[in-house]
Design an enzyme around this catalytic site. Sequence first.
Site, PDB file in Angstrom:
ATOM      1  N   TRP A 184       0.811  -1.221   0.000  1.00  0.00           N
ATOM      2  CA  TRP A 184       0.000   0.000   0.000  1.00  0.00           C
ATOM      3  C   TRP A 184       0.842   1.268   0.000  1.00  0.00           C
ATOM      4  O   TRP A 184       0.569   2.206  -0.749  1.00  0.00           O
ATOM      5  CB  TRP A 184      -0.997  -0.008   1.157  1.00  0.00           C
ATOM      6  CG  TRP A 184      -2.090  -0.991   0.885  1.00  0.00           C
ATOM      7  CD1 TRP A 184      -2.356  -2.138   1.568  1.00  0.00           C
ATOM      8  CD2 TRP A 184      -3.053  -0.947  -0.186  1.00  0.00           C
ATOM      9  NE1 TRP A 184      -3.414  -2.804   0.995  1.00  0.00           N
ATOM     10  CE2 TRP A 184      -3.858  -2.094  -0.077  1.00  0.00           C
ATOM     11  CE3 TRP A 184      -3.302  -0.049  -1.224  1.00  0.00           C
ATOM     12  CZ2 TRP A 184      -4.898  -2.371  -0.966  1.00  0.00           C
ATOM     13  CZ3 TRP A 184      -4.343  -0.320  -2.113  1.00  0.00           C
ATOM     14  CH2 TRP A 184      -5.130  -1.466  -1.981  1.00  0.00           C
TER      15      TRP A 184
ATOM     16  N   ASP B 276      -1.823   6.661   6.283  1.00  0.00           N
ATOM     17  CA  ASP B 276      -2.854   5.817   5.683  1.00  0.00           C
ATOM     18  C   ASP B 276      -3.345   4.866   6.775  1.00  0.00           C
ATOM     19  O   ASP B 276      -2.619   3.969   7.198  1.00  0.00           O
ATOM     20  CB  ASP B 276      -2.247   5.033   4.504  1.00  0.00           C
ATOM     21  CG  ASP B 276      -3.260   4.127   3.819  1.00  0.00           C
ATOM     22  OD1 ASP B 276      -4.378   3.957   4.346  1.00  0.00           O
ATOM     23  OD2 ASP B 276      -2.925   3.581   2.744  1.00  0.00           O
TER      24      ASP B 276
ATOM     25  N   LYS C 248     -13.101  -1.461   5.714  1.00  0.00           N
ATOM     26  CA  LYS C 248     -12.369  -2.440   6.510  1.00  0.00           C
ATOM     27  C   LYS C 248     -12.854  -2.444   7.954  1.00  0.00           C
ATOM     28  O   LYS C 248     -13.197  -3.482   8.479  1.00  0.00           O
ATOM     29  CB  LYS C 248     -10.868  -2.184   6.426  1.00  0.00           C
ATOM     30  CG  LYS C 248     -10.313  -2.773   5.136  1.00  0.00           C
ATOM     31  CD  LYS C 248      -9.393  -1.908   4.377  1.00  0.00           C
ATOM     32  CE  LYS C 248      -9.146  -2.463   2.981  1.00  0.00           C
ATOM     33  NZ  LYS C 248      -8.261  -1.603   2.217  1.00  0.00           N
TER      34      LYS C 248
END
Length: 365
Positions: A108, A178, A202
Amino acid sequence: MTFDRRIYNFAAGPATLPEEVLQQAADEMLNWQGLGTSVMEISHRSKEFMAVYEEVLQDLRTLMNIPDTYEILLLQGGGIGQNAAIPMNLMSLGKNGPKADFIVTGVWSEKSFKEAEKYGIAHLAASSAAEKFNTVPARATWQLSDDAAYVHYCANETIGGVEFPDVPDISDTILVADISSNILSKEMDVTKCGVWFGGAQKNIGPSGVTIVIVRRDLMGHSMKITPSIWDWAKESANQSMFNTPPTFSIYMAGLGFKWLLRQGGVKAIEKRNQAKADLLYSFLDESSLYENRVAKEYRSRMNVTFFLQDENLNAEFLTQSNAAGLAALRGHKAAGGMRASIYNAMPLEGVQALVEFMRDFERRA
Ligand SMILES: *Cc1c(COP(=O)(O)O)cnc(C)c1O
């Protein structure tokens, strides 16, 4: 495989939601608040929806203890969209032109780094690629620039299962985090970063809404090319309704926030998350069939990755776990092996059932 009950779903995202939240949404689906219509069929500007919207912001502010000096934006385009939006909004604060530093600890943060290269100088300040992304590079080895607008890091690498235990200390530069896969999973001091961002799918609700928490003084520095829907200052001036917002996702996120408040908030869920992760990691460490490869201090409490010593057993492991109602344990294709995502909505009983299954599978292997 079909079931007449709810299974334990270990998917990384979209991920399992609290049953209570789904039940409430089902109960009020056809007739919400006596309006004779569902929440997703009314105007985003109606007073009824605006009341939901304001409460969603207020509840998130309470849960994360977000000070007034920070704006909360509810956008679209996901974390991946923000990979472009963040450089467009912030990079020009670089002392000698658009520039940002990146700490790359997995898939990511690497994606964020690559996307940013389109908008200015993306400087790789540290990377754990040589360690197969199984750790976080020691802070002393980071080569931070003195003219970067900000430093970007990924607080929890969802694919590798690597999590920063704390917000890194980088002195004066703006930190961008993030938190797509660990938002609301543990206490975070919001003032330690200039920007926090992540999608809802999530740890909050269904996909569709992206949360961006940004220090107010960091808005209004966007590049000319920034699309209006991702210009933080414009969105802020329009209450994140520059275009039609994902109203159903926002409403569902709101039910998720209420659920979390009923659980006792972030402090209480953090304890439960720690207990779930401890149970699973201690089992992995004792086992001679399974292993986790992440450096102990950086093991994720949300995404627990593991490998079977004999990879020939992978297919059988997945078939049998699925049949036992333990779904979505296959690891991401970039990492291989297995992964159990154990976000806030996964009860301890789900992790206990997983450990029992894995112990039994090992015995029979
Ligand atoms: C899932 C994820 C993303 C991407 O989110 P999208 O909503 O698909 O854009 C970014 N970063 C992390 C850490 C993630 O887990």
